[in-house]
Design a protein around this motif. Structure first.
Motif, PDB file in Angstrom:
ATOM      1  N   UNK A   1     -30.995   3.655 -24.684  1.00 22.05           N
ATOM      2  CA  UNK A   1     -31.638   4.303 -23.540  1.00 22.05           C
ATOM      3  C   UNK A   1     -30.744   4.116 -22.331  1.00 22.05           C
ATOM      4  N   UNK A   2     -30.305   5.222 -21.736  1.00 27.07           N
ATOM      5  CA  UNK A   2     -29.388   5.169 -20.611  1.00 27.07           C
ATOM      6  C   UNK A   2     -30.162   5.166 -19.296  1.00 27.07           C
ATOM      7  N   UNK A   3     -29.451   4.846 -18.204  1.00 30.17           N
ATOM      8  CA  UNK A   3     -30.119   4.751 -16.907  1.00 30.17           C
ATOM      9  C   UNK A   3     -30.721   6.080 -16.478  1.00 30.17           C
ATOM     10  N   UNK A   4     -30.102   7.211 -16.878  1.00 27.87           N
ATOM     11  CA  UNK A   4     -30.656   8.519 -16.521  1.00 27.87           C
ATOM     12  C   UNK A   4     -31.980   8.770 -17.229  1.00 27.87           C
ATOM     13  N   UNK A   5     -32.128   8.247 -18.463  1.00 27.45           N
ATOM     14  CA  UNK A   5     -33.384   8.397 -19.194  1.00 27.45           C
ATOM     15  C   UNK A   5     -34.494   7.589 -18.538  1.00 27.45           C
ATOM     16  N   UNK A   6     -34.149   6.370 -18.114  1.00 24.10           N
ATOM     17  CA  UNK A   6     -35.131   5.504 -17.458  1.00 24.10           C
ATOM     18  C   UNK A   6     -35.547   6.107 -16.122  1.00 24.10           C
ATOM     19  N   UNK A   7     -34.552   6.582 -15.365  1.00 27.00           N
ATOM     20  CA  UNK A   7     -34.847   7.177 -14.059  1.00 27.00           C
ATOM     21  C   UNK A   7     -35.728   8.412 -14.212  1.00 27.00           C
ATOM     22  N   UNK A   8     -35.454   9.209 -15.229  1.00 33.54           N
ATOM     23  CA  UNK A   8     -36.246  10.418 -15.470  1.00 33.54           C
ATOM     24  C   UNK A   8     -37.693  10.077 -15.778  1.00 33.54           C
ATOM     25  N   UNK A   9     -37.901   9.078 -16.639  1.00 26.78           N
ATOM     26  CA  UNK A   9     -39.264   8.673 -16.983  1.00 26.78           C
ATOM     27  C   UNK A   9     -39.966   8.048 -15.790  1.00 26.78           C
ATOM     28  N   UNK A  10     -39.252   7.229 -15.040  1.00 24.46           N
ATOM     29  CA  UNK A  10     -39.857   6.555 -13.885  1.00 24.46           C
ATOM     30  C   UNK A  10     -40.378   7.575 -12.869  1.00 24.46           C
ATOM     31  N   UNK A  11     -39.643   8.654 -12.716  1.00 24.93           N
ATOM     32  CA  UNK A  11     -40.060   9.687 -11.762  1.00 24.93           C
ATOM     33  C   UNK A  11     -41.355  10.379 -12.162  1.00 24.93           C
ATOM     34  N   UNK A  12     -41.730  10.280 -13.425  1.00 26.06           N
ATOM     35  CA  UNK A  12     -42.939  10.970 -13.891  1.00 26.06           C
ATOM     36  C   UNK A  12     -44.223  10.250 -13.493  1.00 26.06           C
ATOM     37  N   UNK A  13     -44.110   8.988 -13.122  1.00 29.65           N
ATOM     38  CA  UNK A  13     -45.320   8.214 -12.822  1.00 29.65           C
ATOM     39  C   UNK A  13     -45.855   8.550 -11.431  1.00 29.65           C
ATOM     40  N   UNK A  14     -46.561   9.652 -11.387  1.00 28.25           N
ATOM     41  CA  UNK A  14     -47.251  10.089 -10.173  1.00 28.25           C
ATOM     42  C   UNK A  14     -48.513  10.827 -10.586  1.00 28.25           C
ATOM     43  N   UNK A  15     -49.493  10.751  -9.738  1.00 27.76           N
ATOM     44  CA  UNK A  15     -50.800  11.341 -10.034  1.00 27.76           C
ATOM     45  C   UNK A  15     -50.690  12.867 -10.089  1.00 27.76           C
TER      46      UNK A  15
END
Length: 388
Positions: A1-15
């Motif tokens: 899992x690369x940093x771009x994958x983590x960043x992409x998933x992290x951005x999804x955590x919004x209502x």
């Protein structure tokens, strides 16, 4: 899992995000005095009010925040392990019934608290969610691709948070017109500073890998090895800090502990180039042959066998590979420290070539080449003649 994958998933955590659906949230409360499960509760995430959802979304983003190999570690599961966490998590991920999902998460909880007392009461939160990733950009000519075509990945995220004692406060009652001592007995769950957590499975380029799990430590370069090996059943890891220490030890051994700043600048520059060229690919690694080649290109005349021996001394394994991103200092920041009894100097790696240690009137001096007048407390320094 690369940093771009983590960043992409992290951005999804919004209502109210259409690409992320959290189906269930499951809390388990652990008492510090007994290290036993005191209470657990499961409910659909959508049943929480917006304020609660926001709190947890922020918490989940914090779990996934940090640099790879410093705070976040992708672990490969060990093989042939009794009560394998990989199997437990996979069963939970595939469970169609809430009771089955809860049972598997309680198994994971039990592994966390077995023989491991906590200093405070803790709350372990699990979510089961689905993340939809666009397959690519829509082609205007063909009309194919784009957000109409999605990869969908189910995952489990765990966040471990400690509780705090409620604050003792004085309050003023406007109705009764009197001061009151506020006594709260309910502990407060600290969602601002998650102690630890994990994501299963690992997701790379939109594809799930059930053979790997992403572990999140509470602090950078301070992973909980018991949690990694006994709870998650992950293979042994090496932190970025440890890789950096090995690299420095190898360089000291090979160079006899002495190296010119320009040579060191060339070493870091070459490794930085490799990192930059492979930024979108798998993180590059350096074995003893690569390190020897870098030193040779940087002006050091080294014997490959000497580098191999240095690796063996540092890690007891000449086949060990260092992650290139872990050993090179951060560029475009003053991450290099030059320490003396007189002064401590911070400088960027690419500027090391402008630094020299010279002898002047029989004394050792640090000389730094500059393009402009230096200032001390807003006053320009007068230039002095220098005869080396």
């Amino acid at each position: 899992m690369e940093k771009k994958d983590i960043a992409s998933l992290r951005r999804q955590f919004k209502v109210d995000n259409d690409t992320l659906t959290i189906s269930e949230i499951f809390h388990v409360y652990i008492r510090r005095d007994t290290s036993e499960i005191y209470h657990y509760q499961s409910q659909p995430f959508e049943m929480l009010d917006k304020e609660q959802q926001e709190l947890f979304m922020t918490n989940f983003k914090k779990v996934l925040t940090g640099k790879l190999d410093e705070k976040l570690f992708e672990l490969k599961f060990q093989r042939d392990v009794e009560h394998s966490s990989q199997l437990i998590l996979h069963k939970g991920l595939l469970s169609s019934e809430t009771e089955d999902w809860k049972e598997q998460m309680l198994h994971m909880t039990q592994k966390m608290i077995d023989d491991e007392p906590y200093e405070k009461d803790i709350v372990i939160t699990f979510i089961r969610a689905e993340y939809a990733v666009p397959s690519g950009r829509r082609s205007e000519e063909s009309g194919e691709g784009g957000t109409d075509t999605m990869y969908s990945n189910s995952f489990i995220l765990c966040s471990i948070n400690q509780t705090e004692e409620p604050k003792r406060e004085m309050q003023f009652d406007y109705i009764e017109k009197e001061f009151k001592y506020n006594v709260e007995t309910d502990p407060v769950i600290d969602l601002e500073h998650p102690m630890s957590g994990f994501l299963f499975p690992s997701i790379t380029d939109g594809a799930a890998d059930v053979n790997r799990v992403l572990y999140a430590a509470g602090k950078a370069n301070d992973p909980d090895y018991r949690f990694i090996e006994e709870v998650l059943n992950g293979e042994t890891i090496v932190t970025a800090k440890e890789d950096k220490a090995v690299f420095e030890e190898v360089i000291k051994d090979v160079t006899g502990g002495q190296v010119s700043p320009s040579t060191l600048a060339n070493v870091y520059g070459e490794i930085h180039r490799v990192v930059e060229e492979n930024e979108e690919d798998t993180a590059p690694t350096l074995d003893y042959k690569d390190v020897g080649q870098v030193l040779k290109q940087s002006g050091e005349d080294v014997d490959p066998e000497q580098v191999k021996t240095a690796f063996q001394r540092a890690v007891d394994n000449d086949s060990h590979e260092l992650k290139a991103s872990s050993v090179v200092p951060k560029y475009n920041s003053k991450s290099i420290k030059i320490n003396t009894k007189i002064a401590n100097i911070s400088i960027s790696p690419q500027d090391l070539e402008y630094v020299r240690q010279v002898n002047y009137n029989g004394k050792r001096c640090i000389m730094i080449e500059v393009e402009e007048d230096a200032e001390v407390d807003g006053l320009k320094m007068l230039p002095e003649a220098f005869n080396p």
